[in-house]
Structure formats: C-alpha cells, structure tokens
Design an enzyme around this catalytic site. Sequence first.
Site, PDB file in Angstrom:
ATOM      1  N   SER A  18       0.811  -1.217   0.000  1.00  0.00           N
ATOM      2  CA  SER A  18       0.000   0.000   0.000  1.00  0.00           C
ATOM      3  C   SER A  18       0.843   1.265   0.000  1.00  0.00           C
ATOM      4  O   SER A  18       0.379   2.326  -0.432  1.00  0.00           O
ATOM      5  CB  SER A  18      -0.951   0.014   1.203  1.00  0.00           C
ATOM      6  OG  SER A  18      -0.223   0.043   2.418  1.00  0.00           O
ATOM      7  N   TYR A  68       9.495  -5.248  18.406  1.00  0.00           N
ATOM      8  CA  TYR A  68       9.758  -5.157  16.974  1.00  0.00           C
ATOM      9  C   TYR A  68      11.067  -5.855  16.617  1.00  0.00           C
ATOM     10  O   TYR A  68      11.125  -6.664  15.677  1.00  0.00           O
ATOM     11  CB  TYR A  68       9.800  -3.687  16.557  1.00  0.00           C
ATOM     12  CG  TYR A  68      10.103  -3.467  15.093  1.00  0.00           C
ATOM     13  CD1 TYR A  68       9.118  -3.663  14.133  1.00  0.00           C
ATOM     14  CD2 TYR A  68      11.359  -3.051  14.670  1.00  0.00           C
ATOM     15  CE1 TYR A  68       9.380  -3.457  12.783  1.00  0.00           C
ATOM     16  CE2 TYR A  68      11.637  -2.844  13.325  1.00  0.00           C
ATOM     17  CZ  TYR A  68      10.644  -3.043  12.394  1.00  0.00           C
ATOM     18  OH  TYR A  68      10.909  -2.842  11.062  1.00  0.00           O
TER      19      TYR A  68
END
Length: 293
Positions: A26, A165
């Site tokens: 995207s 993360y």
Amino acid sequence: MATTGTSSTPSATSTTPRTVLITGTSSGIGLAAAVGAARAGWRTIATLRDTGRADALRKAAAEAGVELDIRRLDVVDEDSAAAAVEGVIADYGRLDAVVNNAGAGHVGTLENETVADVRKVMEVNFFGVLNVSKAAMPHLRASGGRLITVTSVGGVVGQPFNEAYCAAKFAVEGYMESLAPVARALGVSVCVVEPGAVASEFVNNLGIDLEEYIAAAGPYSDALRNYVNRTVPQFLPGAQTPAEAAEPILDALTADRPAFRIQTSEWARGFTGTKLRDLDGSAVQALTTDWIS
C-alpha cells in the site's frame, strides 16, 4: 517436480513471464518494489490487507505505465495467505518469487506494555512471514524460485523501545538463516533485505500519539523522549527513499546467486556491521545507550 542444483530464476518467455507476489504494497518499500518489478517485466501480484487503500499503488503504477494484479492478502490469517497463493497458481500456473514485505512498526518497553501487545507484533512481523512463505514454498520449489524477506537493521541490532519489533525481526532473520541451506538444496534461494530508516509512512503507521505516549511512560519518559527526538528525524525527507530501498530487492530477484543478507544502504551496512563484529556486545550497548541519554 521440484528443481534442484540451481539458485537462478527461470528465464521468462512471451508465454510464461516470471511471476512475483509481494506483500504490504500500500505504501513505502512494498509499493516501490511492486512498481519496480512490473517495470522490469515481472508479472506482479501486489497484495495488501485492505484493497481500499490501494489508491496510491494504482496511481504509481499508472504513472510508471505498468500493470499490477492487486489482491487482498492478510498475512496474519493463514487461510488468507494460502488462498492468495493458490489464486496466483490457478490464474497463472506458476510462482517464481515472493517478497515478504508486510510488517508493522512498534514502540514500547516491557514494563509499559502487555505480553499480548508483544504477541500482536510477532503475529504480523514473524508469523505473517511464515504464513505466506509456507503457502508459497511448494510452488517456489517447482520454479526454482526466490523467497525474499524484508527485515530491518532492527533484525540485527537491538534498539531501545523496540524490544518487540526487534525480537520479531531477529526471529525472522534466524528462521530464514536456518531455512536458507535447506531451501537451497531444493532449488530455492532465500535472502533477507535489511533497510535502515526510509522516508515513508513508517512513523505515522505506528498508530500512536507520540507526545501522549511519552507523557504516559512514567519513569521511562525522559529516555523515551530522547529516543524519539533522535530517531523520528531519521525517517524524514533526506532519508533513503522507498525506491532506493527497493532496488536491492529487485536485484535479488534476478541475481544469479543473491547474498543471504543484503543491506539497502551504506549506512545500513555500517550499522549492522557494528553488531556482526561485536563479539561481546559492548560496542552495540555503547551505541544504543547514547540514543537515550
């Protein structure tokens, strides 16, 4: 039948062009990689969780004069990953490469978040990669193809307030490093691509108000503010562009023998090199401690 003994992708012909599936297209690196692959002649299946967010992707493809096959794929949903891959095979009969790019950033520290928060990060950044890769591997074996995963310099160097993360990216790198020789024995090349800071929507996509988050961080507020003040500017204009970061991905799609670990910039090579030369961990600890002091 699986091919063996080669690490190169099959040659494209007018009737059987090479086919690549890319996740997380995207915006950012994924969008640039999808457009770049199509420009290079690949039949490109550009996937994203919400096809309603594909306007920027379509615009970039139109401006580049290329066609993309845009499809939905939610990497955290094993059935969605399997269906997307099988749809490609049903429509095109082959899959020559996969680029695992979908992922999500996260800022937090152990005392200020739940274990459930960490699991969510792992679901997207680690298990999401496995869902897509597992679905694709039989077809990559059949084509002697490529499995390319975008990780991060955070998959090599642990960074403050990025515990979850970095843990997910470390896990991806460990998994792929272990898988690579096994896959290579059956004709599939596996590699990881490690970007540093990229001028993209990465920071905005964290989905938090940083000022509010800092204010609520309690005893960690000062260290978190120092980290944010140092780190956020790294992602602003002047950082590596998504197109620049995507170039090594495109190179890995066609190189005769792509390296297993590929950094996207000189800065990323230097940063990861600090860790890979740091046998006792002291150099990395000195570096990252300075970020929060």
